[in-house]
Design a protein around this motif. Structure first.
Motif, mmCIF file in Angstrom:
data_model
loop_
_atom_site.group_PDB
_atom_site.id
_atom_site.type_symbol
_atom_site.label_atom_id
_atom_site.label_comp_id
_atom_site.label_asym_id
_atom_site.label_seq_id
_atom_site.Cartn_x
_atom_site.Cartn_y
_atom_site.Cartn_z
ATOM 1 N N PRO A 1 -7.295 1.355 -6.337
ATOM 2 C CA PRO A 1 -7.283 2.331 -5.553
ATOM 3 C C PRO A 1 -8.704 2.032 -4.644
ATOM 4 O O PRO A 1 -8.567 2.384 -3.236
ATOM 5 C CB PRO A 1 -7.250 3.731 -6.060
ATOM 6 N N SER A 2 -9.370 1.304 -4.942
ATOM 7 C CA SER A 2 -10.383 0.533 -4.076
ATOM 8 C C SER A 2 -11.618 -0.457 -5.532
ATOM 9 O O SER A 2 -10.686 -0.956 -5.851
ATOM 10 C CB SER A 2 -12.234 1.855 -4.525
ATOM 11 N N THR B 1 0.881 -0.936 0.157
ATOM 12 C CA THR B 1 -0.068 -0.234 -0.090
ATOM 13 C C THR B 1 0.571 1.079 -0.567
ATOM 14 O O THR B 1 1.903 1.289 0.748
ATOM 15 C CB THR B 1 -0.980 -0.044 1.329
ATOM 16 N N HIS C 1 -16.498 2.891 -2.767
ATOM 17 C CA HIS C 1 -15.756 3.413 -3.126
ATOM 18 C C HIS C 1 -14.534 2.892 -2.016
ATOM 19 O O HIS C 1 -13.629 3.709 -1.789
ATOM 20 C CB HIS C 1 -15.629 3.972 -3.234
ATOM 21 N N ARG C 2 -14.549 1.613 -0.677
ATOM 22 C CA ARG C 2 -13.641 2.493 0.129
ATOM 23 C C ARG C 2 -12.114 1.745 -0.268
ATOM 24 O O ARG C 2 -12.048 1.152 -0.823
ATOM 25 C CB ARG C 2 -14.451 1.661 1.582
ATOM 26 N N SER C 3 -11.160 2.391 0.095
ATOM 27 C CA SER C 3 -9.625 2.096 0.164
ATOM 28 C C SER C 3 -9.153 0.486 0.682
ATOM 29 O O SER C 3 -9.777 0.687 1.781
ATOM 30 C CB SER C 3 -8.689 2.840 0.380
ATOM 31 N N VAL D 1 -2.967 3.837 -1.203
ATOM 32 C CA VAL D 1 -3.736 2.736 -2.732
ATOM 33 C C VAL D 1 -2.659 1.185 -2.908
ATOM 34 O O VAL D 1 -1.611 1.711 -2.870
ATOM 35 C CB VAL D 1 -3.028 3.374 -3.728
#
Length: 328
Positions: free
Chosen positions: A271-272, A241, A279-281, A246
């Motif tokens: 990124p998700s 990460t 759209h959470r990482s 990301v």
């Protein structure tokens, strides 16, 4: 920026080794286990730390500080487990994974300087200096990123002493690395150390045999791999990460020459999860090669619970490589 505290790889004390046996068992499961629809724990986990059978723990290595471990095979192909200790490491035999047996405890502060080892001294006071550790899959090279009273040594690189131990012969930046890995590729050994702002890379195939000192190994600061944490090596894929949060995969199958080791590495960012409406990482992850296609990587990704949820969500991501080496 610094990664949020709850995203950093957190030091795990005594609980890590209570759970280690589960991970050891998973690492030694035959490759075809993926065909099963479910797995069942055959017996209750057995805690083997801090005093497994075998050689005795020396009094200079305090218990309760094991915070990282690596599974590898030695030159003869025997399975081994290396635990990070306060001021060194321990090596355990995994021939019987249900009962790991201690083969060696090494307090690196007490190593003599001879043909196989060097003393790794401390500066000032502290309970420990070993941060992150890594062993090459064949057990021939090792790396330790030190901090606290040992940070003057930065990230150490060493090689097998021909038995169950390792001797340190060089060092490169940084100290206090978030992650450290050692790759064996094409007859070379490449060490990677991840910090907030950069990934440092060193070819540790040939280590200095004289003039041992800090920062005596040439290194690259990668131009295309941003700083980050949680770095793992799966085959020749590097997964970690970035400091921007990301999840990223690099294909490290063809390291370049010293000075530009990573410049040709291709990558893909996650990124998700595309199926996640929020759209959470990614928060946590684990990865494995496809048993029938070594160019395909599977990543099990955890994302945090959304508002109103009481548990995290998970997604399975497949990373593939086309004929041109591009990752998707």
């Amino acid at each position: 920026m610094n990664p949020p505290p709850n995203l950093r790889p957190r030091p795990v004390r005594s609980l890590a080794t209570a759970c280690a046996l589960i991970l050891v068992a998973l690492a030694l499961v035959p490759a075809r286990a993926e065909a099963q629809s479910a797995c069942t724990l055959a017996s209750t986990p057995a805690q083997f730390e801090p005093n497994p059978p075998g050689v005795s723990r020396p009094g200079s290595l305090s218990t309760g500080f094991v915070k990282a471990f690596s599974i590898y095979h030695n030159a003869a192909g025997a399975p081994r487990l290396m635990n990070a200790e306060t001021f060194g490491y321990s090596v355990l035999d995994l021939s019987n994974p249900a009962s790991p047996r201690a083969l060696k405890y090494d307090d690196m502060r007490l190593d003599p300087s001879n043909a196989t080892t060097n003393t790794i001294s401390t500066s000032g006071d502290g309970q420990s200096y070993v941060g992150t550790t890594a062993v090459s899959p064949d057990g021939q090279r090792i790396a330790f990123s030190l901090g606290g009273p040992g940070e003057k040594w930065y990230t150490l690189a060493g090689l097998s002493d021909g038995a169950d131990g390792f001797g340190m012969w060089g060092s490169f930046p940084p100290h206090d690395a978030f992650s450290t890995i050692v790759q064996a590729a094409g007859g070379r050994y490449i060490a990677y150390a991840a910090a907030t702002n950069a990934i440092t890379v060193a070819d540790i195939t040939s280590l200095p045999t004289s003039g041992f000192s800090a920062l005596n190994i040439p290194y690259d600061t990668s131009s295309n791999m941003p700083g980050g944490y949680g770095m793992v090596l799966v085959g020749n894929y590097i997964v970690y990460t970035t400091s921007a949060g990301v999840l990223t995969v690099f294909d490290a199958s063809s390291p370049g020459p010293a000075g530009s080791i990573t410049s040709s590495y291709k990558s893909v960012s996650i990124p998700s999860l595309t199926s996640d409406p929020n759209h959470r990482s990614p928060a946590n992850y684990t990865a494995a090669l496809d048993p029938s296609d070594s160019t395909k990587l599977w990543i099990l990704v955890e994302v945090r619970a959304a508002t109103g949820e009481n548990s995290p969500s998970y997604g399975l991501v497949a990373v593939t490589k086309d004929g041109g080496g591009n990752l998707t």
